[in-house]
Design a protein around this motif. Structure first.
Motif, short mmCIF file in Angstrom:
data_model
loop_
_atom_site.label_atom_id
_atom_site.label_comp_id
_atom_site.label_asym_id
_atom_site.label_seq_id
_atom_site.Cartn_x
_atom_site.Cartn_y
_atom_site.Cartn_z
N MET A 1 0.85 -1.19 0.00
CA MET A 1 0.00 0.00 0.00
C MET A 1 0.89 1.25 0.00
O MET A 1 1.87 1.31 0.75
N ARG A 2 0.57 2.19 -0.86
CA ARG A 2 1.33 3.45 -0.93
C ARG A 2 0.38 4.60 -0.62
O ARG A 2 -0.72 4.68 -1.16
N THR A 3 0.82 5.50 0.26
CA THR A 3 -0.01 6.62 0.68
C THR A 3 0.47 7.91 0.05
O THR A 3 1.67 8.22 0.09
N LEU A 4 -0.46 8.66 -0.53
CA LEU A 4 -0.17 9.99 -1.06
C LEU A 4 -1.07 10.98 -0.35
O LEU A 4 -2.31 10.86 -0.38
N ASP A 5 -0.45 11.94 0.32
CA ASP A 5 -1.19 13.05 0.93
C ASP A 5 -0.99 14.26 0.04
O ASP A 5 0.11 14.83 -0.02
N ILE A 6 -2.03 14.66 -0.66
CA ILE A 6 -1.94 15.77 -1.60
C ILE A 6 -2.63 16.98 -0.98
O ILE A 6 -3.83 16.94 -0.69
N ALA A 7 -1.86 18.02 -0.75
CA ALA A 7 -2.38 19.21 -0.07
C ALA A 7 -3.61 19.76 -0.76
O ALA A 7 -3.65 19.89 -1.99
N ASN A 8 -4.61 20.09 0.04
CA ASN A 8 -5.86 20.68 -0.44
C ASN A 8 -6.66 19.75 -1.35
O ASN A 8 -7.62 20.18 -2.00
N VAL A 9 -6.26 18.48 -1.42
CA VAL A 9 -7.02 17.48 -2.17
C VAL A 9 -7.47 16.38 -1.21
O VAL A 9 -8.66 16.16 -1.01
N GLY A 10 -6.51 15.66 -0.63
CA GLY A 10 -6.85 14.60 0.30
C GLY A 10 -5.82 13.50 0.30
O GLY A 10 -4.75 13.61 -0.30
N THR A 11 -6.15 12.40 0.98
CA THR A 11 -5.26 11.27 1.14
C THR A 11 -5.72 10.10 0.28
O THR A 11 -6.91 9.78 0.24
N PHE A 12 -4.76 9.48 -0.39
CA PHE A 12 -5.01 8.28 -1.19
C PHE A 12 -4.13 7.16 -0.63
O PHE A 12 -2.91 7.32 -0.50
N ASP A 13 -4.73 6.03 -0.31
CA ASP A 13 -3.99 4.82 0.03
C ASP A 13 -4.19 3.85 -1.13
O ASP A 13 -5.31 3.38 -1.36
N VAL A 14 -3.10 3.56 -1.83
CA VAL A 14 -3.20 2.83 -3.09
C VAL A 14 -2.48 1.49 -3.01
O VAL A 14 -1.31 1.43 -2.59
N ASN A 15 -3.18 0.45 -3.41
CA ASN A 15 -2.59 -0.88 -3.49
C ASN A 15 -1.71 -0.91 -4.73
O ASN A 15 -2.20 -0.85 -5.86
N LEU A 16 -0.40 -0.96 -4.53
CA LEU A 16 0.56 -0.83 -5.64
C LEU A 16 1.33 -2.13 -5.81
O LEU A 16 2.14 -2.51 -4.97
N TRP A 17 1.08 -2.82 -6.93
CA TRP A 17 1.82 -4.05 -7.26
C TRP A 17 3.09 -3.63 -7.98
O TRP A 17 3.05 -2.87 -8.95
N THR A 18 4.23 -4.12 -7.50
CA THR A 18 5.51 -3.79 -8.13
C THR A 18 6.34 -5.05 -8.30
O THR A 18 6.26 -5.98 -7.49
N ALA A 19 7.16 -5.05 -9.33
CA ALA A 19 8.08 -6.17 -9.57
C ALA A 19 9.11 -5.74 -10.60
O ALA A 19 8.86 -4.85 -11.41
N GLY A 20 10.27 -6.39 -10.57
CA GLY A 20 11.26 -6.22 -11.62
C GLY A 20 12.18 -5.04 -11.43
O GLY A 20 12.10 -4.28 -10.47
N SER A 21 13.08 -4.91 -12.40
CA SER A 21 14.02 -3.80 -12.44
C SER A 21 14.32 -3.48 -13.90
O SER A 21 14.05 -4.28 -14.79
N GLY A 22 14.86 -2.31 -14.12
CA GLY A 22 15.12 -1.86 -15.48
C GLY A 22 14.35 -0.59 -15.76
O GLY A 22 13.95 0.13 -14.83
#
Length: 259
Positions: A1-22
């Motif tokens: 889960m990745r959290t973004l707090d964007i001023a004057n907009v709000g908070t987003f908690d996002v399920n972020l799938w990640t893998a690999g490199s490059g």
């Protein structure tokens, strides 16, 4: 889960799938669900750092109350890319994710490297009306798949079953489709055709030849409207070419991204 707090907009908690490199790739999923660690994403991660967020309002990702229209969603993804530390990233969008990816490339061309639209919604052709994705289940099933008899069971999904909640998957799907209606009802056209000429990224449109939700005529219209754009139509595939023709899809995608 990745959290973004964007001023004057709000908070987003996002399920972020990640893998690999490059080289980094942002994958934006379609209207039904996030595919989770689907085989095609695992293969893409062999050569790329893949970031596949579950859209706010889908599954466990929150913050949809801060999204009033498609531009709010586009700006959220721009902030997500910046939070990952990238000034520029290749973007692959499928279905409604393709519509959002195209809007992102038009609104923020500075952060989109290569753009790939896979069976993307976002246009409407009066002379070639497509199947309603919220229509009768049998009709939608037939429109989505080249060979409905060969549908994987289960279909790739980020959903994790809970033995204590036997109805969880039903509610998961209902929530996802309810979120999708904001950008797709009554038709998935929010004026994108007016903005496609502003896309500056080298672009590829991929479409399943048998897609009844986004027929190949729509792919050709994307190609006509985007300045630097190629078309790849994949035979024996419907709305999910990365499932029905995974090898050809990956080969087509990698050839484009590595050019």
């Amino acid at each position: 889960m990745r959290t973004l707090d964007i001023a004057n907009v709000g908070t987003f908690d996002v399920n972020l799938w990640t893998a690999g490199s490059g080289s980094p790739v942002l994958f934006l999923h379609g209207y039904e669900r996030h595919p989770g660690g689907a085989p095609f994403l695992q293969r893409l991660a062999r050569n790329h750092a893949v970031y596949a967020p579950e859209q706010p309002g889908y599954g466990t990702s929150t913050g949809f109350e801060h999204v009033q229209d498609i531009f709010d969603l586009v700006l959220f993804y721009r902030e997500l890319v910046r939070s990952l530390g990238y000034e520029r990233i290749d973007v692959v969008g499928h279905s409604t994710g393709g519509m959002v990816a195209a809007e992102l490339a038009a609104v923020s061309p500075e952060i989109v490297g290569e753009l790939v639209l896979v069976d993307a919604f976002g246009l409407w052709l009066d002379d070639q009306p497509a199947q309603d994705p919220f229509g009768a289940a049998d009709e939608v099933k037939s429109a989505k798949w080249h060979d409905p008899a060969a549908i994987p069971n289960p279909e790739p999904t980020i959903f994790v079953p809970d033995p204590k909640d036997p109805h969880g998957e039903i509610f998961f799907q209902a929530q996802n489709l309810a979120t999708a209606t904001k950008f797709m009802w009554p038709i998935a056209d929010r004026g994108l055709r007016r903005r496609l000429p502003y896309v500056r990224a080298r672009s590829l449109v991929v479409n399943g030849a048998s897609d009844g939700l986004v027929p190949p005529a729509y792919a050709k219209e994307f190609v006509r409207l985007i300045p630097q754009c190629e078309l790849a139509v994949i035979d024996n595939a419907g709305h999910y070419p990365f499932i029905e023709q995974e090898d050809e899809f990956i080969a087509t995608l990698e050839k484009f991204l590595s050019a």
